[in-house]
Design a protein around this motif. Sequence first.
Motif, PDB file in Angstrom:
ATOM      1  N   PHE A  41       0.834  -1.198   0.000  1.00 32.33           N
ATOM      2  CA  PHE A  41       0.000   0.000   0.000  1.00 32.33           C
ATOM      3  C   PHE A  41       0.872   1.252   0.000  1.00 32.33           C
ATOM      4  O   PHE A  41       1.193   1.809   1.049  1.00 32.33           O
ATOM      5  CB  PHE A  41      -0.947  -0.011   1.197  1.00 32.33           C
ATOM      6  N   LYS A  42       1.215   1.702  -1.191  1.00 36.64           N
ATOM      7  CA  LYS A  42       2.052   2.885  -1.350  1.00 36.64           C
ATOM      8  C   LYS A  42       1.279   3.962  -2.100  1.00 36.64           C
ATOM      9  O   LYS A  42       0.440   3.659  -2.957  1.00 36.64           O
ATOM     10  CB  LYS A  42       3.346   2.541  -2.085  1.00 36.64           C
ATOM     11  N   ASP A  44       0.204   6.389  -4.723  1.00 37.31           N
ATOM     12  CA  ASP A  44       0.431   6.609  -6.147  1.00 37.31           C
ATOM     13  C   ASP A  44      -0.171   7.940  -6.594  1.00 37.31           C
ATOM     14  O   ASP A  44       0.295   8.544  -7.554  1.00 37.31           O
ATOM     15  CB  ASP A  44      -0.192   5.469  -6.959  1.00 37.31           C
ATOM     16  N   GLN A  67       5.003  10.522  -3.780  1.00 39.74           N
ATOM     17  CA  GLN A  67       4.667   9.243  -4.410  1.00 39.74           C
ATOM     18  C   GLN A  67       5.597   8.158  -3.882  1.00 39.74           C
ATOM     19  O   GLN A  67       6.811   8.337  -3.819  1.00 39.74           O
ATOM     20  CB  GLN A  67       4.805   9.368  -5.921  1.00 39.74           C
ATOM     21  N   ASN A  70       4.302   5.238   2.268  1.00 43.96           N
ATOM     22  CA  ASN A  70       3.386   4.193   2.721  1.00 43.96           C
ATOM     23  C   ASN A  70       2.042   4.800   3.088  1.00 43.96           C
ATOM     24  O   ASN A  70       1.945   5.670   3.947  1.00 43.96           O
ATOM     25  CB  ASN A  70       3.963   3.458   3.923  1.00 43.96           C
ATOM     26  N   LEU A  71       1.005   4.366   2.427  1.00 41.55           N
ATOM     27  CA  LEU A  71      -0.331   4.934   2.602  1.00 41.55           C
ATOM     28  C   LEU A  71      -0.893   4.669   3.992  1.00 41.55           C
ATOM     29  O   LEU A  71      -1.558   5.520   4.584  1.00 41.55           O
ATOM     30  CB  LEU A  71      -1.274   4.368   1.536  1.00 41.55           C
ATOM     31  N   ASP A 101      -4.040   2.816  -3.177  1.00 35.82           N
ATOM     32  CA  ASP A 101      -2.906   3.710  -3.420  1.00 35.82           C
ATOM     33  C   ASP A 101      -3.255   5.198  -3.530  1.00 35.82           C
ATOM     34  O   ASP A 101      -2.465   5.976  -4.050  1.00 35.82           O
ATOM     35  CB  ASP A 101      -2.164   3.276  -4.685  1.00 35.82           C
TER      36      ASP A 101
END
Length: 257
Positions: A41-42, A44, A67, A70-71, A101
């Motif tokens: 979960f990054k 974007d 970007q 880590n979300l 993301d």
Amino acid sequence: MPRKRGSARRRRRRGSLGPLLRVLSVVLAAVAIVAALTLFFKVDEVQVTGGGRYTEEEIRSASGVEQGDNLILLDKYRIAQRIYTALPYITEVRINRQLPDVLLVEVVETQAVAAVQGAGAWWLVSPTGKVLEAVDSEAAQDYLILEGMTAQDPAAGERLTLSEEDNLDAETLISLLSAMETRGVLTRTDSVDASDPEQLVLDYDGRFRVEIGYDADFGFKMDCLVAAVATFQPNETGIIRMTMSNDSEVRFIPDGG
């Protein structure tokens, strides 16, 4: 018999390790979950809504989110505080995650309603007491002028603080501005003067000097003011005094009367 005793000791040994193994399993599972969240979960995309004065790119930049961050582990409070401080006209920030993301950033902008002097400049202030920006004396005249007050160490994006020598403190001023705004009095008032230690003076509607106590219930007093002005003729001018012991009493002293 000796073999039986040894067998019993081995069973006790295995039994004593059971709780430890269960704890270890939980820890390993937690580590695996965190690792999965970190890996998959990054950020974007950062989607921005609610802007007007500021562009979406300015708000994204102020958030500090990049970007690939880590979300899941992002600190929403810290992001909101960055935006709130860097972009003074933003007064509310709401942060949400849209898996897998996308970071959603919703902002609410405020507006300047008053101007106060401090640190050699005029400073615009929001209805909630947030210092917005420094302007020259000519631009300040477009807003409610706060007289008899001095902003203490003003800075854009910070909360207004008034000098300790002033007769009015910032919290009382904010309470007054809020009461004036919700009753439509704010836009019809040219100035609020706190020079007199006994009373506040409002220059209202371009024709009334309104006197009110510092410890008054401002909401109630503004209701009384609006009701009283509605009974006057359009050409009447004078003093509206609301400093009597009877809170609901409004005394009108016409000019030349």
